[in-house]
Design an enzyme around this catalytic site. Sequence first.
Site, PDB file in Angstrom:
ATOM      1  N   GLN A  32      39.111  19.056  62.093  1.00  0.00           N
ATOM      2  CA  GLN A  32      39.996  18.840  62.957  1.00  0.00           C
ATOM      3  C   GLN A  32      39.404  18.374  64.337  1.00  0.00           C
ATOM      4  O   GLN A  32      39.738  17.385  64.714  1.00  0.00           O
ATOM      5  CB  GLN A  32      41.246  19.902  62.879  1.00  0.00           C
ATOM      6  CG  GLN A  32      41.959  19.738  64.306  1.00  0.00           C
ATOM      7  CD  GLN A  32      43.043  20.992  64.192  1.00  0.00           C
ATOM      8  OE1 GLN A  32      43.890  20.797  63.838  1.00  0.00           O
ATOM      9  NE2 GLN A  32      42.997  21.879  65.307  1.00  0.00           N
ATOM     10  N   GLU A  45      36.116  25.646  67.007  1.00  0.00           N
ATOM     11  CA  GLU A  45      35.258  25.152  65.754  1.00  0.00           C
ATOM     12  C   GLU A  45      35.784  25.523  64.340  1.00  0.00           C
ATOM     13  O   GLU A  45      35.372  25.153  63.293  1.00  0.00           O
ATOM     14  CB  GLU A  45      33.958  25.626  66.066  1.00  0.00           C
ATOM     15  CG  GLU A  45      33.136  24.806  67.088  1.00  0.00           C
ATOM     16  CD  GLU A  45      31.855  25.017  67.333  1.00  0.00           C
ATOM     17  OE1 GLU A  45      31.282  26.085  66.596  1.00  0.00           O
ATOM     18  OE2 GLU A  45      31.023  24.136  68.004  1.00  0.00           O
ATOM     19  N   LYS A  46      36.563  26.770  64.206  1.00  0.00           N
ATOM     20  CA  LYS A  46      37.071  27.068  63.080  1.00  0.00           C
ATOM     21  C   LYS A  46      37.706  25.970  62.272  1.00  0.00           C
ATOM     22  O   LYS A  46      37.492  25.862  60.925  1.00  0.00           O
ATOM     23  CB  LYS A  46      38.137  28.266  63.087  1.00  0.00           C
ATOM     24  CG  LYS A  46      38.229  29.059  61.932  1.00  0.00           C
ATOM     25  CD  LYS A  46      39.688  29.642  61.808  1.00  0.00           C
ATOM     26  CE  LYS A  46      40.380  29.117  60.294  1.00  0.00           C
ATOM     27  NZ  LYS A  46      41.789  28.584  60.494  1.00  0.00           N
ATOM     28  N   MET A  76      49.906  26.175  67.949  1.00  0.00           N
ATOM     29  CA  MET A  76      51.004  26.227  67.129  1.00  0.00           C
ATOM     30  C   MET A  76      51.548  27.677  67.352  1.00  0.00           C
ATOM     31  O   MET A  76      52.315  27.881  66.575  1.00  0.00           O
ATOM     32  CB  MET A  76      50.945  25.758  65.527  1.00  0.00           C
ATOM     33  CG  MET A  76      50.264  24.453  65.402  1.00  0.00           C
ATOM     34  SD  MET A  76      50.937  23.813  63.656  1.00  0.00           S
ATOM     35  CE  MET A  76      49.976  24.655  62.753  1.00  0.00           C
ATOM     36  N   GLY A  77      50.985  28.238  68.288  1.00  0.00           N
ATOM     37  CA  GLY A  77      51.580  29.693  68.553  1.00  0.00           C
ATOM     38  C   GLY A  77      51.055  30.648  67.580  1.00  0.00           C
ATOM     39  O   GLY A  77      50.153  30.689  66.913  1.00  0.00           O
ATOM     40  N   HIS A  99      42.710  31.850  69.860  1.00  0.00           N
ATOM     41  CA  HIS A  99      43.246  31.030  70.882  1.00  0.00           C
ATOM     42  C   HIS A  99      42.971  31.729  72.327  1.00  0.00           C
ATOM     43  O   HIS A  99      42.703  30.914  73.363  1.00  0.00           O
ATOM     44  CB  HIS A  99      44.840  31.154  70.732  1.00  0.00           C
ATOM     45  CG  HIS A  99      45.389  30.474  69.554  1.00  0.00           C
ATOM     46  ND1 HIS A  99      45.955  31.627  68.564  1.00  0.00           N
ATOM     47  CD2 HIS A  99      45.288  29.313  68.935  1.00  0.00           C
ATOM     48  CE1 HIS A  99      46.192  30.709  67.603  1.00  0.00           C
ATOM     49  NE2 HIS A  99      45.782  29.460  67.660  1.00  0.00           N
ATOM     50  N   SER A 121      46.087  32.300  62.535  1.00  0.00           N
ATOM     51  CA  SER A 121      47.560  32.702  62.316  1.00  0.00           C
ATOM     52  C   SER A 121      47.728  32.976  60.797  1.00  0.00           C
ATOM     53  O   SER A 121      48.618  33.913  60.680  1.00  0.00           O
ATOM     54  CB  SER A 121      48.170  31.833  63.022  1.00  0.00           C
ATOM     55  OG  SER A 121      47.856  31.386  64.426  1.00  0.00           O
TER      56      SER A 121
END
Length: 298
Positions: free
Chosen positions: A165, A160-161, A41-42, A48, A198
């Site tokens: 999800q 894995e954070k 998601m930037g 990332h 983020s």
Amino acid sequence: MTGNESAGAGAIDVVTTIAEVRRITDGHRAAGRSVGFVPTMGYLHDGHGSLMRAAAADNDIVVASIFVNPLQFAPDEDLDSYPRDLDRDRSVAATNGVDLLFAPTTAEMYPHGAVLTTVSVDKLSQRWDGESRPTHFAGVATVVSKLFNIVGACRAYFGEKDFQQLAIIRRMAADLSMPVEVVGCPIVREPDGLAMSSRNVYLSPEDRCAAVVLRRALDAGEQAIRDGETDPETVTRALRSIVDGEPRARLDYAAVVDPVTLETPPVIESETRLLIAAYLGDTRLIDNCSVRTGQDRS
Ligand code: PAF
């Protein structure tokens, strides 16, 4: 941007249309090149970056997407204020080996506005984060399945954070026979142990200092298991008591789970995942760690 944009020497191609990404990735596969994919998601950070580097090491071509997906935010969540910085993201992606950035608009991804077709992964989505965010994982599974359909056969990299999800996406890809190998990558942490996210930019300086309590709680749980504790409830209490000792933190949940089913086992026997979520101010942070019984800490 309205279409394909090339940013010049050393920079990265940014495409905004589904048709263009398909054309490019189909071309690479037809030429025998493997495609690695990193959905984001930037507002990219080194967590990332580590996914992009892993994708670049394993594949001939790396595609990353940047799309703040409205479907995974509840009406009272931070969709509008979610941090965005496409120029910075372009250079982070280029530095970390990404060849192509897909940055679609919401209209490109959801041309009919509301979606009538969603993907939801039963059971795995209802527990833990799903209790606080009941619509979140259907939003994630829906956009990730769209992105997999757009990018096509690939290896896809997730941190894995966001462990729940990752478990959900693995199960979705398996259940729906998607031509995607889902690769989980280790959590990247700040020097004091806070998992990179983020959303860490939302933390006040005081809450940022206090946020390390999540990692301390996981360490306490991990140590209890290594010392021979096999009762999940006792380990959960150990996590909880560390967070309760930090006045700026409010625990959402702490859990000992099987890494595939995300259910709490009756007894801790083999590989286990410790999950934790807590609020620092208005910011909800999550973290987790793997513990293998009978092994030294890595
Ligand atoms: O983890 C994220 O950043 C998002 O949930 C994902 C997987 C890119 C889907 O929007």
